[in-house]
Scaffold this active site. Structure first.
Site, PDB file in Angstrom:
ATOM      1  N   ASP A 100      23.270  -0.997  13.741  1.00 36.48           N
ATOM      2  CA  ASP A 100      24.065  -0.120  14.603  1.00 36.48           C
ATOM      3  C   ASP A 100      25.523  -0.102  14.166  1.00 36.48           C
ATOM      4  O   ASP A 100      26.031  -1.073  13.597  1.00 36.48           O
ATOM      5  CB  ASP A 100      23.986  -0.598  16.054  1.00 36.48           C
ATOM      6  CG  ASP A 100      22.591  -0.447  16.638  1.00 36.48           C
ATOM      7  OD1 ASP A 100      21.789   0.314  16.044  1.00 36.48           O
ATOM      8  OD2 ASP A 100      22.294  -1.084  17.665  1.00 36.48           O
TER       9      ASP A 100
ATOM     10  N   ASP B  52      28.267  -0.676  15.559  1.00 40.18           N
ATOM     11  CA  ASP B  52      29.110  -1.334  16.553  1.00 40.18           C
ATOM     12  C   ASP B  52      29.388  -2.763  16.091  1.00 40.18           C
ATOM     13  O   ASP B  52      28.992  -3.170  14.986  1.00 40.18           O
ATOM     14  CB  ASP B  52      28.451  -1.315  17.935  1.00 40.18           C
ATOM     15  CG  ASP B  52      27.076  -1.992  17.945  1.00 40.18           C
ATOM     16  OD1 ASP B  52      26.714  -2.609  16.915  1.00 40.18           O
ATOM     17  OD2 ASP B  52      26.368  -1.891  18.963  1.00 40.18           O
TER      18      ASP B  52
ATOM     19  N   ASP C  86      28.217  -5.653  17.190  1.00 38.29           N
ATOM     20  CA  ASP C  86      27.006  -6.449  17.002  1.00 38.29           C
ATOM     21  C   ASP C  86      26.299  -6.079  15.702  1.00 38.29           C
ATOM     22  O   ASP C  86      25.773  -6.937  14.992  1.00 38.29           O
ATOM     23  CB  ASP C  86      26.054  -6.258  18.186  1.00 38.29           C
ATOM     24  CG  ASP C  86      26.468  -7.092  19.397  1.00 38.29           C
ATOM     25  OD1 ASP C  86      27.205  -8.072  19.187  1.00 38.29           O
ATOM     26  OD2 ASP C  86      26.069  -6.758  20.522  1.00 38.29           O
TER      27      ASP C  86
ATOM     28  N   GLU D 133      17.617  -3.075  12.449  1.00 37.56           N
ATOM     29  CA  GLU D 133      17.977  -3.892  13.605  1.00 37.56           C
ATOM     30  C   GLU D 133      17.174  -3.454  14.825  1.00 37.56           C
ATOM     31  O   GLU D 133      17.372  -2.356  15.360  1.00 37.56           O
ATOM     32  CB  GLU D 133      19.481  -3.746  13.885  1.00 37.56           C
ATOM     33  CG  GLU D 133      19.942  -4.426  15.156  1.00 37.56           C
ATOM     34  CD  GLU D 133      21.362  -4.039  15.558  1.00 37.56           C
ATOM     35  OE1 GLU D 133      21.748  -4.344  16.699  1.00 37.56           O
ATOM     36  OE2 GLU D 133      22.082  -3.438  14.741  1.00 37.56           O
TER      37      GLU D 133
END
Length: 708
Positions: free
Chosen positions: A560, A562, A564, A487
């Site tokens: 990541d 998180d 997102d 990402e």
């Protein structure tokens, strides 16, 4: 001399002729396929289909199937009832003829059934022959008639209380008797058949499958609109829905095969469900009984009724189910061949007529639309009804009546062309989307063929065909190589330093890729990120995906830790699930597990300082408690990673990329249907169910865990 002796000892007295139902008991596999659970279910289908045939002729609208605790099964219907009058030529009642004589029934061209599932007149008699006991009751003419059979032989059971196949049985000797056992209201008709499978034929392991029965009942309710089928299980068998008590399910679908297609279709819709119907006639020569009971060849004109429901979806899987007189034909036949021919003919004509708009006049103009291009994403139910269809064998899996093919082809071609050329706004828009989808499938097939012509692994001089942003590995060992889909470009820089370039390749993607659950195939192919992933993996997409051509042994999604990152990972999984599913099924897609926290423990005395990583809040709390109990201190504040870019190369290698220390989550598919439903719920076009799902789970949300 020994040979001559053997030949002379084999004489006519060694030949045996099996009379009546003896042949069925001697060779049951010839009539029901096998004597395991499949054969047991086939017997039940024969009785149920007889009841359904009455409904097909408009003489009944309710069928009930009951699985009794004693192992018997009962089928009840409100049809006309089996004829109870005498068959003059045999001197037997209609009931006894149906259950004891092979090739006897009302479906041999006598005009009783215009179309039916039963054809050979052996269904009820075969079931009777393979039953330890069979009881039949018929309501007809204001009376209830009854008759019992033991392994195909009519007679009387000496029952005390409830029916039991082990009761003493007395066969009829001089003549049979159809007993009158009660009266019913005028106009009330129907048949009830209850039988106990003979365990001399069927092993104890052969049992009635409730799930198969439910599936067949639901299917039949779609094929015969207005017919209500009730299935009741009273067995309390462990592992079944009725384990803790009797369970009953009722099926009725007035929408017919249109409802069937909507039920079967798993992907998002490109078109509404379209109904195509029509009929045609053909002539054939059949053998019919004359007044003297002799077979004579007669030329008859047959009418074949065709009804098709179909819709295209956004996926590429094909689901086509075919039926003849409500009998499933899983191996197809002339009707299915006619459907495919008519479909291909109609779509090809419309693509040729719209070649300029579809950009088929350039380099792709030489390519011809193939059947697989048209069938991609298609869900269809094809049904034909005709008198005395010709099947291959008693199991009726393949239709062989040759004229049916041309009739179905003509009906499908005519009706579908009318829809694809309709001037109505909705149908015009859907027609355009179908043609674009078919052309997109053709181009995807061509691209896949091109990929196959290129070797799996390019050397340093040939990498220009791959995306420039790909940081490829040096190894050409597919089993060992790994592709990390990373990402963002920021994480790419760190990952390049952290990877082992010998066998680890990196492909960065920019943020959130296209949601392919909502998008069309053409939109997916136009998307730069999706196209890059498909190109780098090198095995094509959709139905043309070739697992053997995949360039890497593992594909790792590294995002990541998180919300997102989870969303991006879900979008990537949607792409793999929708267009590269064999890769997921092979267990070659993984999700990297980067840490959430880095805890640096302070050195004390002889103890050296150390660094620990945790992957959840629970794990962090547990580590901190352990350190406090041992009297060790740690540096504060504790580092909380919000993205891969916050790690340095050594940290990323140690925690996420080094095979010796990392943790990977393998993406598995334990239940394809459930996975389809979840992806469609979370990523599909229909917003309302997703909103309900979010609201339903809102109560479980801990506000303190939100990173804000």
């Amino acid at each position: 001399m020994a040979k001559t002796s053997t030949e002379s000892s084999y004489t006519a007295r060694h030949l045996s002729v099996l009379e009546g139902l003896e042949a069925v008991r001697k060779r049951p596999g010839m009539y029901i396929g096998s004597t395991d659970s499949r054969g047991l279910m086939h017997c039940l289908w024969e009785i149920i289909d007889n009841a359904v045939d009455e409904s097909l002729e408009g003489h009944g609208d309710a069928i009930e199937v009951v699985l009794h605790p004693d192992g018997s099964v009962e089928v009840r219907d409100n049809g006309r009832g089996i004829p109870v009058d005498e068959v003059t030529a045999l001197g037997l009642s209609g009931v006894e003829v149906v259950f004891t004589k092979l090739h006897a029934g009302g479906k041999f061209g006598g005009g009783s059934y215009a179309s039916s599932g039963g054809l050979h007149g052996v269904g009820a008699s075969v079931v009777n022959a393979l039953s330890a006991r069979l009881d039949v009751e018929v309501d007809r003419g204001g009376q209830t008639y009854a008759m019992s059979f033991h392994r195909g032989e009519p007679g009387v059971f000496d029952d005390s209380g409830s029916a039991d196949p082990e009761s003493a049985f007395a066969p009829f000797t001089n003549h049979s008797e159809l007993r009158k056992v009660g009266k019913v209201k005028r106009g009330v008709t129907g048949t009830r058949v209850r039988y106990w499978a003979d365990r001399q034929i069927f092993p104890a392991s052969a049992v009635f499958s409730y799930d198969e029965l439910i599936t067949r009942a639901r299917q039949t309710s779609f094929l015969v609109p207005g017919l209500q089928l009730t299935v009741r299980d009273e067995r309390r068998m462990p592992g079944t829905p009725g384990e803790h008590g009797p369970v009953e399910e009722v099926f009725r679908h007035d929408g017919g095969i249109v409802d069937f297609v909507d039920f079967v279709a798993a992907d998002g819709a490109v078109t509404d469900t379209w109904r195509l119907s029509g009929q045609g006639t053909f002539s054939e020569t059949v053998q019919q009984l004359d007044g003297q009971g002799h077979l004579r060849p007669v030329d008859v004109e047959r009418t074949c009724q065709v009804e098709v429901a179909l819709r295209w979806g956004i996926g590429y899987e094909t689901e086509v189910r075919s039926f003849v007189n409500i009998i499933a034909t899983p191996k197809g036949g002339t009707h299915l061949a006619g459907f495919e021919a008519g479909l291909l003919k109609s779509v090809r004509k419309q693509i040729d007529a719209n070649a300029r708009r579809l950009k088929m006049t350039g380099k792709n103009g030489k390519e011809r639309i193939e059947k697989d291009d048209v069938m991609a994403g298609l869900t269809a139910v094809v049904t034909v009804r005709l008198p005395e269809p010709q099947f291959e064998g008693q199991t009726k899996e393949v239709l062989g009546t040759a004229p049916v093919r041309s009739i179905v082809t003509r009906v499908v071609d005519t009706e579908l062309t009318n829809l694809l050329t309709s001037s109505k706004r909705a149908e015009k828009a859907q027609s355009a989307m179908v043609l674009e989808k078919v052309v997109g499938e053709m181009r995807a097939r061509i691209a896949a063929r091109t990929h196959k012509e290129i070797s799996r692994r390019k050397n340093a001089l040939e990498t220009s065909t791959l995306p420039a942003k790909l940081a490829d590995c040096r190894s050409d060992d597919v089993d060992r190589s790994e592709l990390f889909i990373v990402e963002g470009d920021s994480a790419l820089g760190t990952a390049k330093l952290a990877r082992q370039s010998d066998f680890q390749a990196l492909l960065p993607i920019r943020g959130k890729i296209l949601n392919v659950q909502k998008a069309s195939l053409a939109d997916m192919l136009k998307n730069a990120e999706c196209a890059s992933i498909i190109q780098v993996i090198g095995a094509g997409s959709g139905r043309s995906f070739d697992l053997d051509s995949v360039r890497y042994g593992k594909v790792v999604l590294m995002t990541d830790a998180d919300v997102d990152g989870a969303h991006i990972r879900t979008l990537l999984l949607t792409l793999f699930f929708r267009y590269m599913r064999p890769l997921v099924e092979a267990g070659r897609v993984f999700a990297a597990v980067p840490p959430l926290h880095r805890v640096e423990v302070v050195a004390q005395g002889k103890r050296k300082g150390e660094v620990s990583y945790t992957y959840s809040e629970v794990e962090l709390t547990r580590l901190l408690s352990k350190l406090e109990r041992s009297g060790r201190r740690y540096k504060e504040p504790i580092q909380r990673y919000k993205g891969l870019g916050e790690m340095d190369a050594d940290q990323l290698a140690e925690t996420t990329m080094d095979p010796a220390h990392r943790t990977l989550r393998k993406i598995t598919m334990t239940d394809v249907e459930d996975a389809e439903m979840v992806f469609d719920l979370l990523m599909g076009n229909d917003v309302a169910p997703r909103k309900d799902f979010i609201i339903a789970g809102a109560g479980e949300l801990d506000r303190n865990r939100i990173d804000a």
